[in-house]
Scaffold this active site. Sequence first.
Site, short mmCIF file in Angstrom:
data_model
loop_
_atom_site.label_atom_id
_atom_site.label_comp_id
_atom_site.label_asym_id
_atom_site.label_seq_id
_atom_site.Cartn_x
_atom_site.Cartn_y
_atom_site.Cartn_z
CB THR A 194 -0.92 0.03 1.24
OG1 THR A 194 -0.12 0.10 2.41
CG2 THR A 194 -1.81 -1.20 1.29
CG ASP A 195 -1.25 4.87 -1.20
OD1 ASP A 195 -1.88 4.60 -0.15
OD2 ASP A 195 -1.81 5.35 -2.21
CB ALA A 196 1.36 7.44 2.82
#
Length: 150
Positions: A21-23
Amino acid sequence: MRAQNGVQPFSHHCRVYYEDTDAGGIVYYVNYLKFMERARTERLRELGYAQSTLAGEGLLFVVHSAEARYHAPARLDDELVISADVIELNRASLRFRQQVRRAADNQLLCEGQFLVACVGAENLKPRAMPQTLRAAFAEPLGAGLSEAGE
């Protein structure tokens, strides 16, 4: 040879981890391609072929072209179901139609098509699939295959 509708696709389950995932906790777009690659590898394994063994015999599968469409985001901890449906089977290539769905609600998240070529490991030039391997890919499709002008 071209596969026709009505065939149950192969599916592979996986979980979305933090590293995917991203942030914001949403799956980074390129990771869907990784999930679909894993499903194709597991499809091959289910048919009784390991990529490491095939490579040792001088045979590799490489992605020639990829197309992906994104519909909705997967998030951290989602369980995903990834299909790997062979829709075209030729002498030295396969075309897969794949979907990534969230297991909890069957929501379509991403879909794509991938043309995968069979090549020789020594020169990376197209090579005919061994007949046993080609037959293994054709068998689950059964009568759903028809000639497509090979």
